[in-house]
Design a protein around this motif. Structure first.
Motif, PDB file in Angstrom:
ATOM      1  N   VAL A 180       0.962  -1.238   0.032  1.00 53.94           N
ATOM      2  CA  VAL A 180      -0.154   0.037  -0.015  1.00 53.94           C
ATOM      3  C   VAL A 180       0.814   1.370   0.047  1.00 53.94           C
ATOM      4  N   TYR A 181       1.846   1.351   0.863  1.00 58.26           N
ATOM      5  CA  TYR A 181       2.700   2.517   1.061  1.00 58.26           C
ATOM      6  C   TYR A 181       4.133   2.162   1.043  1.00 58.26           C
ATOM      7  N   PRO A 182       5.179   2.719   0.749  1.00 58.17           N
ATOM      8  CA  PRO A 182       6.560   2.448   0.952  1.00 58.17           C
ATOM      9  C   PRO A 182       6.886   2.304   2.405  1.00 58.17           C
ATOM     10  N   GLU A 183       7.768   1.414   2.647  1.00 59.24           N
ATOM     11  CA  GLU A 183       8.051   0.818   4.006  1.00 59.24           C
ATOM     12  C   GLU A 183       8.268   2.175   5.096  1.00 59.24           C
ATOM     13  N   ALA A 184       8.884   3.229   4.618  1.00 57.24           N
ATOM     14  CA  ALA A 184       8.937   4.251   5.489  1.00 57.24           C
ATOM     15  C   ALA A 184       7.642   4.712   6.204  1.00 57.24           C
ATOM     16  N   ARG A 185       6.451   4.557   5.421  1.00 55.20           N
ATOM     17  CA  ARG A 185       5.262   5.312   5.840  1.00 55.20           C
ATOM     18  C   ARG A 185       4.407   4.184   6.560  1.00 55.20           C
ATOM     19  N   ILE A 186       4.629   3.029   6.678  1.00 55.89           N
ATOM     20  CA  ILE A 186       4.018   1.999   7.199  1.00 55.89           C
ATOM     21  C   ILE A 186       3.526   1.979   8.505  1.00 55.89           C
ATOM     22  N   ASP A 187       4.641   2.428   9.479  1.00 59.21           N
ATOM     23  CA  ASP A 187       4.439   2.313  10.903  1.00 59.21           C
ATOM     24  C   ASP A 187       3.391   3.824  11.172  1.00 59.21           C
ATOM     25  N   ALA A 188       3.773   4.732  10.642  1.00 58.05           N
ATOM     26  CA  ALA A 188       2.740   5.883  10.744  1.00 58.05           C
ATOM     27  C   ALA A 188       1.280   5.716  10.433  1.00 58.05           C
ATOM     28  N   ALA A 189       1.182   4.776   9.263  1.00 56.14           N
ATOM     29  CA  ALA A 189      -0.098   4.584   8.721  1.00 56.14           C
ATOM     30  C   ALA A 189      -0.788   3.675   9.792  1.00 56.14           C
ATOM     31  N   LEU A 190      -0.134   2.800  10.414  1.00 53.08           N
ATOM     32  CA  LEU A 190      -0.556   1.791  11.207  1.00 53.08           C
ATOM     33  C   LEU A 190      -1.246   2.426  12.430  1.00 53.08           C
ATOM     34  N   ASN A 191      -0.443   3.403  12.806  1.00 54.19           N
ATOM     35  CA  ASN A 191      -0.760   4.198  14.076  1.00 54.19           C
ATOM     36  C   ASN A 191      -1.655   5.282  14.215  1.00 54.19           C
ATOM     37  N   ASN A 192      -1.945   5.563  12.978  1.00 54.52           N
ATOM     38  CA  ASN A 192      -3.144   6.745  12.525  1.00 54.52           C
ATOM     39  C   ASN A 192      -4.215   6.288  11.775  1.00 54.52           C
ATOM     40  N   PHE A 193      -4.150   6.535  10.538  1.00 57.97           N
ATOM     41  CA  PHE A 193      -5.471   6.249   9.845  1.00 57.97           C
ATOM     42  C   PHE A 193      -5.919   4.732   9.593  1.00 57.97           C
ATOM     43  N   PHE A 194      -4.881   3.760   9.419  1.00 51.69           N
ATOM     44  CA  PHE A 194      -5.203   2.421   9.327  1.00 51.69           C
ATOM     45  C   PHE A 194      -5.256   1.566  10.848  1.00 51.69           C
ATOM     46  N   ARG A 195      -5.786   2.180  11.740  1.00 49.43           N
ATOM     47  CA  ARG A 195      -6.160   1.365  12.804  1.00 49.43           C
ATOM     48  C   ARG A 195      -7.525   0.528  12.641  1.00 49.43           C
ATOM     49  N   ILE A 196      -7.404  -0.531  13.022  1.00 53.28           N
ATOM     50  CA  ILE A 196      -8.682  -1.483  12.765  1.00 53.28           C
ATOM     51  C   ILE A 196      -9.720  -0.942  13.200  1.00 53.28           C
ATOM     52  N   GLU A 197      -9.958  -0.121  14.126  1.00 55.24           N
ATOM     53  CA  GLU A 197     -11.676   0.420  14.476  1.00 55.24           C
ATOM     54  C   GLU A 197     -12.035   1.283  13.267  1.00 55.24           C
ATOM     55  N   ASN A 198     -10.690   2.114  12.857  1.00 52.92           N
ATOM     56  CA  ASN A 198     -11.115   3.094  11.616  1.00 52.92           C
ATOM     57  C   ASN A 198     -11.311   2.489  10.368  1.00 52.92           C
ATOM     58  N   LEU A 199     -10.883   1.254  10.144  1.00 52.24           N
ATOM     59  CA  LEU A 199     -11.175   0.365   8.801  1.00 52.24           C
ATOM     60  C   LEU A 199     -12.561  -0.097   9.037  1.00 52.24           C
ATOM     61  N   ASN A 200     -12.751  -0.666  10.106  1.00 48.30           N
ATOM     62  CA  ASN A 200     -14.147  -1.102  10.203  1.00 48.30           C
ATOM     63  C   ASN A 200     -15.495  -0.205  10.191  1.00 48.30           C
ATOM     64  N   ALA A 201     -15.341   0.908  10.595  1.00 49.96           N
ATOM     65  CA  ALA A 201     -15.811   1.868  10.312  1.00 49.96           C
ATOM     66  C   ALA A 201     -16.300   2.353   8.958  1.00 49.96           C
ATOM     67  N   LEU A 202     -14.956   2.612   8.436  1.00 48.11           N
ATOM     68  CA  LEU A 202     -15.178   2.988   6.785  1.00 48.11           C
ATOM     69  C   LEU A 202     -15.482   2.130   6.003  1.00 48.11           C
ATOM     70  N   ARG A 203     -15.384   0.831   6.427  1.00 47.64           N
ATOM     71  CA  ARG A 203     -16.016  -0.243   5.573  1.00 47.64           C
ATOM     72  C   ARG A 203     -17.531  -0.319   5.561  1.00 47.64           C
ATOM     73  N   GLU A 204     -17.990  -0.006   6.948  1.00 49.20           N
ATOM     74  CA  GLU A 204     -19.340  -0.058   7.164  1.00 49.20           C
ATOM     75  C   GLU A 204     -19.907   1.044   6.477  1.00 49.20           C
ATOM     76  N   THR A 205     -19.311   2.390   6.434  1.00 50.43           N
ATOM     77  CA  THR A 205     -19.700   3.490   5.583  1.00 50.43           C
ATOM     78  C   THR A 205     -19.872   3.320   4.390  1.00 50.43           C
ATOM     79  N   ALA A 206     -18.722   2.597   3.757  1.00 50.82           N
ATOM     80  CA  ALA A 206     -18.663   2.181   2.323  1.00 50.82           C
ATOM     81  C   ALA A 206     -19.766   1.353   1.738  1.00 50.82           C
ATOM     82  N   LEU A 207     -20.131   0.373   2.699  1.00 51.18           N
ATOM     83  CA  LEU A 207     -21.095  -0.693   2.391  1.00 51.18           C
ATOM     84  C   LEU A 207     -22.655   0.105   2.560  1.00 51.18           C
ATOM     85  N   ARG A 208     -22.585   0.990   3.437  1.00 51.98           N
ATOM     86  CA  ARG A 208     -24.030   1.830   3.421  1.00 51.98           C
ATOM     87  C   ARG A 208     -24.201   2.735   2.356  1.00 51.98           C
ATOM     88  N   GLN A 209     -22.964   3.272   1.908  1.00 52.75           N
ATOM     89  CA  GLN A 209     -23.130   4.379   0.854  1.00 52.75           C
ATOM     90  C   GLN A 209     -23.673   3.866  -0.389  1.00 52.75           C
TER      91      GLN A 209
END
Length: 380
Positions: A180-209
């Motif tokens: 998805v992202y270069p290695e240098a950006r992976i840890d920051a992504a995991l600690n910010n936008f790509f948290r499991i609770e965020n992804l679950n909420a975003l997936r539910e939002t996409a399905l509902r949309q």
């Protein structure tokens, strides 16, 4: 009437970067090419992903347009080249992209609209968090304010919406594997936008949309020539239909209420009016800020397709009741009132006055979840 000469728009929608939207778009483009259609790639963003680049091999990719602005050089979609080439089908990645300064349009979705008007079919991609009406909700879910947005009307006018879906766990595996992202950006992504609770909420939002988009298409009346009998039927439908009114003030936080109201209007397939009851005398020293906030509300209303009304009046409840009667409002939304002080605490609360003066109209107070979350230490 439907414009038979207009191009067909198909959008691949996902919950986040890395779910495979661009790959699906390229696979569809290749299938169309193999079926004998004239296909070009107008703009492709691989973000360094080799599997994405490999999927584009064999497809005609138009060169990017180079623009120099204030000493910096940008590369972007070459809209004049696409129009001159006039393919049957054009693939355009990242519908929410903001164009480089100096191009024909400020946003890529405007480029796509011009292609469609020219009779070119378009495949494009976007993430659900880029929808304008979801801007506040996504910020609440993820803690990230998305700056590039697409008017909901763009997605509503798409002929097809394809949900590209993977589980949050599978997406996190892709992220950790460097897909998805270069290695240098992976840890920051995991600690910010790509948290499991965020992804679950975003997936539910996409399905509902997507579900709401399908339902809206099923509920939409078929287009047919206007006849006197049809006009009577349309008037009856208008009489029994819903119409929403959101009470706003020229303050930045009003945009949150507008987006929530628009989402409610979409679910009810109803038009939305916004109303500011302008007092006869504005608070001293706040005129400039109010004008700036009012202009921002006008722009947001224009993007969403709502109507902004400005009515003078020192009695808010009476003005709201009058406008509701004149415009056939069935549903009024307003934000939570600020705490009353002094003798104001003895007055009848605004929601109750509106309900008394506009009987038969539903009144809803929209909670400010962001403020509630902050007050509760991050837990809504």
């Amino acid at each position: 009437m439907i414009d038979a000469g207009r191009g067909h728009l198909k959008v691949f929608l996902g919950m986040a970067a890395g779910v495979g939207k661009t790959v699906r778009m390229l696979d569809d483009g290749r299938a169309e090419l193999e079926g004998g259609r004239d296909v070009v790639v107008g703009l492709l963003e691989t973000h360094g992903r080799t599997d994405t680049a490999d999927r584009a091999v064999g497809l005609e990719i138009l060169p990017r347009r180079r623009i120099t602005y204030r000493g910096s050089t940008f590369e972007d979609l070459d809209l004049p080249a696409v129009l001159a080439r006039a393919p049957e089908l054009c693939l355009v990645d990242e519908l929410a992209h903001t164009n480089a300064p100096g191009l024909e349009h400020a946003k890529r979705h405007e480029d796509v609209r011009q292609m469609l008007d020219a009779g070119i079919d378009v495949l494009s991609t976007m993430n659900v968090q880029h929808l304008e009406s979801l801007n506040d909700k996504i910020a609440e879910l993820s803690g990230v304010r998305v700056r590039e947005t697409v008017p909901d009307s763009v997605l509503a006018q798409a002929d097809e919406i394809v949900l590209v879906d993977v589980t949050p766990e599978a997406l996190l595996e892709r992220l950790r594997a460097g897909k998805v992202y270069p290695e240098a950006r992976i840890d920051a992504a995991l600690n910010n936008f790509f948290r499991i609770e965020n992804l679950n909420a975003l997936r539910e939002t996409a399905l509902r949309q997507v579900a709401e988009s399908v339902e809206a298409r099923r509920a939409a009346p078929e287009e047919r020539p206007s006849r006197d009998g049809d006009n009577v039927g349309a008037g009856m439908a208008q009489a029994v239909g819903e119409r929403l009114l959101a009470l706003v003030e020229p303050r930045p936080e009003a945009q949150r209420l507008v987006r929530r109201a628009w989402r409610s209007a979409q679910r009810l397939s109803a038009p939305l009016d916004l109303l500011w009851v302008a007092p006869s005398a504005a608070p001293s020293g706040q005129e400039v800020e109010a004008l700036r906030a009012l202009q921002a509300l006008r722009q947001l209303a224009s993007v969403l397709g709502a109507t902004l009304l400005v009515e003078p009046g020192d009695d808010v409840a009476q003005t709201v009741a009058r406008v509701a009667h004149e415009r056939g409002i069935t549903y009024i939304l307003l934000g939570a009132s600020r705490p009353a002080r002094g003798l104001a605490r003895l007055r009848e609360p605004l929601p109750l006055r509106i309900m008394r003066l506009a009987p038969g109209v539903d009144v809803r107070i929209v909670a400010d979840r962001a403020r509630l979350r902050a007050r509760n230490g991050g837990h809504a």
